[in-house]
Design an enzyme around this catalytic site. Sequence first.
Site, PDB file in Angstrom:
ATOM      1  N   GLY A  58       0.886  -1.293  -0.019  1.00  0.00           N
ATOM      2  CA  GLY A  58       0.103   0.020  -0.133  1.00  0.00           C
ATOM      3  C   GLY A  58       0.999   1.252   0.140  1.00  0.00           C
ATOM      4  O   GLY A  58       0.149   2.370   0.117  1.00  0.00           O
ATOM      5  N   TRP A  60       2.383   2.911  -2.285  1.00  0.00           N
ATOM      6  CA  TRP A  60       2.023   3.727  -3.516  1.00  0.00           C
ATOM      7  C   TRP A  60       0.409   4.323  -3.428  1.00  0.00           C
ATOM      8  O   TRP A  60       0.330   5.407  -3.922  1.00  0.00           O
ATOM      9  CB  TRP A  60       2.036   2.972  -4.927  1.00  0.00           C
ATOM     10  CG  TRP A  60       3.514   2.945  -5.501  1.00  0.00           C
ATOM     11  CD1 TRP A  60       4.781   3.124  -4.781  1.00  0.00           C
ATOM     12  CD2 TRP A  60       3.754   3.028  -6.762  1.00  0.00           C
ATOM     13  NE1 TRP A  60       5.717   3.081  -5.607  1.00  0.00           N
ATOM     14  CE2 TRP A  60       5.260   2.926  -7.025  1.00  0.00           C
ATOM     15  CE3 TRP A  60       3.294   2.806  -8.029  1.00  0.00           C
ATOM     16  CZ2 TRP A  60       6.028   2.989  -8.026  1.00  0.00           C
ATOM     17  CZ3 TRP A  60       3.766   2.749  -9.243  1.00  0.00           C
ATOM     18  CH2 TRP A  60       5.162   2.717  -9.302  1.00  0.00           C
ATOM     19  N   ASP A  96      -6.605 -10.714  -8.969  1.00  0.00           N
ATOM     20  CA  ASP A  96      -5.646 -10.644 -10.208  1.00  0.00           C
ATOM     21  C   ASP A  96      -5.874  -9.588 -11.080  1.00  0.00           C
ATOM     22  O   ASP A  96      -6.887  -9.448 -11.787  1.00  0.00           O
ATOM     23  CB  ASP A  96      -5.568 -12.027 -10.933  1.00  0.00           C
ATOM     24  CG  ASP A  96      -4.487 -12.329 -11.766  1.00  0.00           C
ATOM     25  OD1 ASP A  96      -4.133 -11.287 -12.271  1.00  0.00           O
ATOM     26  OD2 ASP A  96      -3.892 -13.325 -11.850  1.00  0.00           O
ATOM     27  N   LYS A 160       6.818  -0.197 -13.665  1.00  0.00           N
ATOM     28  CA  LYS A 160       7.743  -0.912 -13.421  1.00  0.00           C
ATOM     29  C   LYS A 160       8.193  -1.836 -14.489  1.00  0.00           C
ATOM     30  O   LYS A 160       7.364  -2.665 -14.741  1.00  0.00           O
ATOM     31  CB  LYS A 160       8.035  -1.438 -12.184  1.00  0.00           C
ATOM     32  CG  LYS A 160       9.360  -1.952 -11.757  1.00  0.00           C
ATOM     33  CD  LYS A 160       9.060  -2.445 -10.363  1.00  0.00           C
ATOM     34  CE  LYS A 160       8.329  -3.513  -9.871  1.00  0.00           C
ATOM     35  NZ  LYS A 160       8.261  -3.863  -8.573  1.00  0.00           N
TER      36      LYS A 160
END
Length: 291
Positions: A58, A60, A96, A160
């Site tokens: 958590g 970010w 997901d 990323k």
Amino acid sequence: MGKKDKRWVLQRKRDFYYNLAKKNQYRSRATYKLFQLNEKFNFIKEDNVVIDLGCAPGGWLQSAREIVGEDGFVVGIDLQKVKPLNYDNVIAIRGDMTKEEILKEAISHLPRNPDVIICDASPNVSGVWDVDHTCSLILTTMALMTSTRVLKKGGNFVVKVFQGDLFNKYTDLVSTYFDKVITTKPKASRGESAEVYVIGRRFNGKLFDLESEHPLAKLLKNSLQESGEKITEIKKERKIKITSLKGTTTVETALTTENNQNDEKENLIIKKDEKNPELLIKHIREMRKNK
Ligand SMILES: C[S@@+](CC[C@H](N)C(=O)[O-])C[C@H]1O[C@@H](n2cnc3c(N)ncnc32)[C@H](O)[C@@H]1O
């Protein structure tokens, strides 16, 4: 505890950003990566709506919430459960990010199409470099596809990516959908880590082309087929009503192929009551309080 584990614990204790995060009650040292990235590139602004893919624990979510402030909105998705954060405009969904129903659940909470999608997700590592690099690229390509489906036109995307053979192909693919692509590594990212962050600025409105000959599009398509994910499903499901908002918001999947050369795509569009966005946020807050 094995030797390797001991070394890792010791390393962490000496880590500047780990200690800073602990001191400032942030969930992870990664919080500073987002702060630093945004300080330099300003892709998230006050009042923005943000989706955070791969958000646990958590960190970010915390930095994004600090940036968007009280009137913004942040929704995160992660396979792991995220301990509730003390904000009424931050939601974390366990699931997901590659699954259609999870994405739909996430957008059902949003007051409008997101301004920004951020993704710090990393797949489980096997230790075999090629396998890990490929899995990571499938996940980040999925994040790119999601962005093209839900971001508002002109919105931003930050992801990323682990460097490797396919890295240039990835930035090349991002540039198909965004006006400008930047690759960067914030200070808080460890020098020895292969991770870098790719920023796609100003979404051009094109929907991800899964039929393209681009190797990453092919890789994603194969992976979706293998996992049995129905990639054509969205075409059939045209509308999802958010009943809890009593008709103020409709999330719908709409085909916009007809008579529209620029937006030749199927896309997820979130319509809102244009007259009263504050009311909508209030509804969402009430809905969350009542839960
Ligand atoms: C490096 S952590 C994210 C850290 C986060 N940005 C923070 O600041 O706290 C990567 C996360 O990606 C998540 N992840 C990996 N694959 C995922 C998937 N398919 N769907 C959702 N989350 C996923 C992992 O569970 C993990 O929590």
